[in-house]
Design an enzyme around this catalytic site. Structure first.
Site, PDB file in Angstrom:
ATOM      1  N   ASN A 135       0.863  -1.188   0.000  1.00 17.34           N
ATOM      2  CA  ASN A 135       0.000   0.000   0.000  1.00 17.34           C
ATOM      3  C   ASN A 135       0.892   1.228   0.000  1.00 17.34           C
ATOM      4  O   ASN A 135       1.459   1.608   1.031  1.00 17.34           O
ATOM      5  CB  ASN A 135      -0.908  -0.018   1.226  1.00 17.34           C
ATOM      6  CG  ASN A 135      -1.883   1.148   1.262  1.00 17.34           C
ATOM      7  OD1 ASN A 135      -1.736   2.123   0.539  1.00 17.34           O
ATOM      8  ND2 ASN A 135      -2.884   1.049   2.125  1.00 17.34           N
ATOM      9  N   GLY A 186       7.268  -0.040   9.341  1.00 12.49           N
ATOM     10  CA  GLY A 186       6.626   0.941  10.211  1.00 12.49           C
ATOM     11  C   GLY A 186       7.576   1.597  11.198  1.00 12.49           C
ATOM     12  O   GLY A 186       7.369   2.748  11.591  1.00 12.49           O
ATOM     13  N   GLU A 187       8.600   0.876  11.616  1.00 13.93           N
ATOM     14  CA  GLU A 187       9.561   1.420  12.577  1.00 13.93           C
ATOM     15  C   GLU A 187      10.871   1.834  11.919  1.00 13.93           C
ATOM     16  O   GLU A 187      11.706   2.499  12.543  1.00 13.93           O
ATOM     17  CB  GLU A 187       9.822   0.392  13.681  1.00 13.93           C
ATOM     18  CG  GLU A 187       8.620   0.250  14.590  1.00 13.93           C
ATOM     19  CD  GLU A 187       8.600  -1.047  15.386  1.00 13.93           C
ATOM     20  OE1 GLU A 187       9.008  -1.010  16.549  1.00 13.93           O
ATOM     21  OE2 GLU A 187       8.169  -2.074  14.848  1.00 13.93           O
ATOM     22  N   GLY A 227       8.894  -5.534   6.924  1.00 12.82           N
ATOM     23  CA  GLY A 227       8.365  -4.474   7.766  1.00 12.82           C
ATOM     24  C   GLY A 227       9.028  -3.133   7.524  1.00 12.82           C
ATOM     25  O   GLY A 227      10.211  -3.062   7.187  1.00 12.82           O
ATOM     26  N   GLN A 249       3.614   5.926   6.930  1.00 14.70           N
ATOM     27  CA  GLN A 249       4.387   5.273   7.981  1.00 14.70           C
ATOM     28  C   GLN A 249       5.822   5.776   8.025  1.00 14.70           C
ATOM     29  O   GLN A 249       6.392   5.991   9.094  1.00 14.70           O
ATOM     30  CB  GLN A 249       4.367   3.759   7.781  1.00 14.70           C
ATOM     31  CG  GLN A 249       3.071   3.100   8.194  1.00 14.70           C
ATOM     32  CD  GLN A 249       2.852   3.188   9.689  1.00 14.70           C
ATOM     33  OE1 GLN A 249       3.543   2.551  10.472  1.00 14.70           O
ATOM     34  NE2 GLN A 249       1.892   3.997  10.104  1.00 14.70           N
TER      35      GLN A 249
END
Length: 726
Positions: A619, A692-693, A690, A626
């Protein structure tokens, strides 16, 4: 929904006959309750009950776990011990929030006070960190053949950089305060808890353990979460006390923590001191990397911050590597994971030290990192599943205009402003946990995809819908995603940047399974036009079945055979062979420009570029959000966030939204983010990793390095406020 204000958060659910609870917290840092007078509170208007150690809720301490245990390691209100300032010591329940709050102010407590142990420095070095069984060693040293010790390797290095860094206490500051509503059924055999949670399944288990009931007797509902950043992975005392009070009172109870209470009753990012020692050749090639940490780990339990883990033991090639991580037990509120929990503080120290090495050797900071580029995991020697960090450096430098940087500090000015550029590396492990998802095809040619994960602003709802629509070949508008409910198939924890990586393969597997079930229905159901045909002769494509010259949508088939729907559930997890053979991480590069006022010392971030390598992007809109949010987190870490600790009392002096500084619009420039979008071949599903962080990790160091380039002042203690630059 959130933007319009229509999204119902935990405290917004319309529960009839609900009572309101308010927490009384301790005003000392350590000691015992000698007496608590609740007479006036119990007589106050609207008060239904006051619960305290003399009239407790029958709650249980959590089961013993592997070191260092889980938050919190005691049962609230079950004894008279005060473990930290701000601990819950009583709960007042009344007909309204205002009545509960006012009555709580009437509770008076007498203590036997002891001096709390609160100083990280005074209690360092701590005890060596130990992980759970099977976890990789948290303290180790790797030496090249013939090298006697890290100190000897440093002595043989042409250039040595040694620096100590301090990261203060930080807080998550989600826009939704922590709150819960608990409602039991008539025979008190089952409780429904509306609460903000990043992991409905784990939340259910934790609440059940404190109440002494089976997990299946707890129903957690959390479709909308107003920010978490790690703070909602645990079930904190708002949920536990609300459920206990509702059971004892015999009616629903709502408990909303005040902002001040959130600062102590919900875990924070612990303070940490770190020492980095780098040894290198005069051309900047590393010979030694040593990283020692002393991390706060409160006596009540909490998240054990491991700053060197997945930073110094993963990022740069070096023949001599030392990782030393220690825990310091203090009488403070519990710690907990906060966005980039180990990596954000670890990267600040490592990436600042690497910038110092660049200055000492005269090597450009980007070139220095390329000269020490690791093609295998330094601490383990295993290859990466996929790594394009070198491209992140080059693309980021080009997009940012890094070639205009001047190596000498204070070389660029604009009137009263000093201008500097800095950069840093980002790294974050790829987490793929077991996750289950259900896909249902409905008779109206729509589909429903469901899994018990959460969307705390990460775009999980959209990811579920996109993945399902892609797997079924139908328009996105025809897919309804469902999450945030513990009765759904066990989903991935919305933490550790692992929700998308874990959920996507499960959704794809469930979609493939439901298509097979649809074909089987078509050939076995007597009312189907394909009854009696061979399944191999039917094909599914873009929402339609084809075969024998016939074509029909799945909805039309279901209607024809008299079915409202057909569903399939599948669970997936990371291939164990992949986990054993490869290291899985995401990577990125940050580039920052700052301006520092030469008279006032005020620092301002004026430009920021981030380029990441995080596998396939599902997305794009949520990805950009993010990454931008992660960078903002790093800017707050670098320039603003601090909660000073009163050592003698254990009081967090900025435990409110007036004194605890977080970035606002005026602090943040336009942030340029870019991603490579290269699928990881060893991760199931779409090859996603991942992110997001990832935007948070290293961004504070990029800011600090830019400040040094602008001013010539090196600050190793966060936050870098203007008084430190005068």
């Amino acid at each position: 929904m959130k933007v319009t204000g229509a999204a119902p958060y935990a405290a917004d659910y319309p529960i009839s006959n609900v009572a309101h609870a308010y927490v009384v917290t301790s005003t000392i840092g350590r000691g015992q309750i000698l007496e608590m007078d609740t007479t006036a509170a119990r007589a106050a208007p609207g008060v239904l009950a006051v619960y305290n150690p003399d009239n407790n809720l029958g709650l249980l301490a959590p089961p013993a776990g592997p070191p260092p245990g889980i938050v919190e390691n005691y049962a609230p209100l079950q004894d008279r011990e005060v473990r930290y300032r701000g601990q819950a010591i009583a709960v007042v329940v009344a007909e309204s929030f205002e009545q509960a709050r006012d009555a709580a102010a009437l509770v008076t407590t007498t203590y036997r006070e002891a001096t709390p142990n609160t100083s990280l420095e005074a209690n360092s070095p701590g005890v060596p960190a130990v992980g759970p069984p099977g976890f990789p060693p948290l303290n180790f040293t790797v030496l090249a053949p013939g090298v006697a010790s890290i100190d000897a390797a440093l002595a043989d290095s042409a250039v040595v950089v040694e620096a100590t860094f301090h990261q203060p206490i930080q807080h998550h500051i989600g826009m939704e305060p922590h709150a819960s509503i608990a409602e039991w059924n008539a025979d008190q055999s089952r409780v429904t808890v509306h609460t903000g949670s990043q992991t409905p399944m784990n939340c259910r288990q934790l609440i059940a353990a404190r109440l002494g009931i089976p997990p299946q007797a707890v129903h957690v509902v959390t479709p909308y979460v107003g920010g978490g950043f790690g703070s909602r992975v645990m079930a904190w005392n708002d949920a536990i006390l609300a459920a206990g009070a509702a059971r004892k009172l015999g009616r629903p109870v709502k408990l909303v923590l005040t902002r001040e209470q959130v600062f102590t009753m919900v875990g924070h990012r612990g303070q940490v001191n770190q020492t980095i020692r780098l040894g290198a050749s005069r051309s900047g090639v590393l010979n030694v990397l040593s990283h020692d940490c002393d991390s706060e780990l409160p006596a009540v339990g909490g998240w054990p911050t491991l700053p060197a883990h997945d930073t110094s033991d993963a990022l740069y090639k070096t023949p001599n590597l030392h990782i030393g991580q220690r825990f310091v037990s203090l009488d403070l509120p519990p710690t907990w994971a906060m966005r980039g929990p180990n990596e954000a503080p670890g990267a600040f120290a490592l990436e600042t030290a690497m910038d110092e090495l660049a200055v000492a050797t005269g090597v450009d900071p980007v070139e220095l990192r390329l000269r020490n580029y690791a093609t295998v995991m330094p601490g383990a020697g295993r290859p990466w599943s996929s790594k394009h960090l070198d491209d992140c450096y080059r693309i980021g430098a080009r997009r940012f205009g890094w070639s205009a940087r001047r190596a000498k500090p204070r070389s660029r000015t604009d009137g009263q402003w000093l201008i500097g550029m800095g950069m840093a590396t980002a790294i974050y492990p790829t987490n793929q946990w077991p996750a289950a998802a259900k896909v249902e095809l409905r008779h109206d040619d729509t589909a429903v995809v469901s899994t018990a994960t959460s969307d705390l602003g990460t775009g999980a709802l959209t990811v579920l819908a996109i993945t399902c629509a892609d797997s079924l070949g139908i328009p996105l508008r025809k897919v309804t995603p469902q999450l945030g409910d513990s009765t759904l198939p066990p989903g991935a924890t919305a933490a550790g940047s692992g929700a998308t990586t874990s959920s996507v393969p499960a959704i794809q597997a469930a979609a493939a399974d439901v298509i097979r079930a649809l074909v089987q229905l078509a050939v076995t159901e007597p009312r189907s036009p394909w009854h009696g045909a061979a399944a191999r002769d039917l094909t599914y494509e873009n929402g339609r079945l084809h075969g024998g010259g016939l074509s029909m949508t799945f909805g039309r088939l279901l209607t024809t055979v008299g079915r409202s729907g057909i569903e399939a559930t599948q669970q997936t997890q990371l291939d164990t062979e992949v986990a054993e053979q490869y290291e899985l991480h995401s990577f990125g590069a940050h580039f920052c420009e700052v301006r520092v006022n030469c008279f006032t010392g005020e620092p301002r971030v004026t430009r920021f570029t981030t380029v990441v390598d995080a596998g396939r992007i599902v997305n794009a809109q949520a990805t950009r959000s993010q990454l931008v949010g992660g960078v903002i987190f790093g800017i707050g870490q670098a320039l603003l966030e601090d909660n000073p600790l009163e050592l003698g009392t254990g009081r967090l002096a900025a435990a409110n939204m007036a004194d605890y500084m977080v970035p606002v619009n005026a602090d943040i420039p336009d942030i340029d983010v870019h991603w490579l979008d290269r699928p990881d071949p060893y991760i199931g599903g779409l090859g996603t990793r991942g992110l997001g962080e990832l935007g948070t990790v290293g961004s504070a160091a990029a800011v600090g390095n830019a400040i040094f380039n602008a001013t010539g002042i090196r600050r190793r203690d966060l936050p870098i406020t203007l008084d430190k630059l005068l």
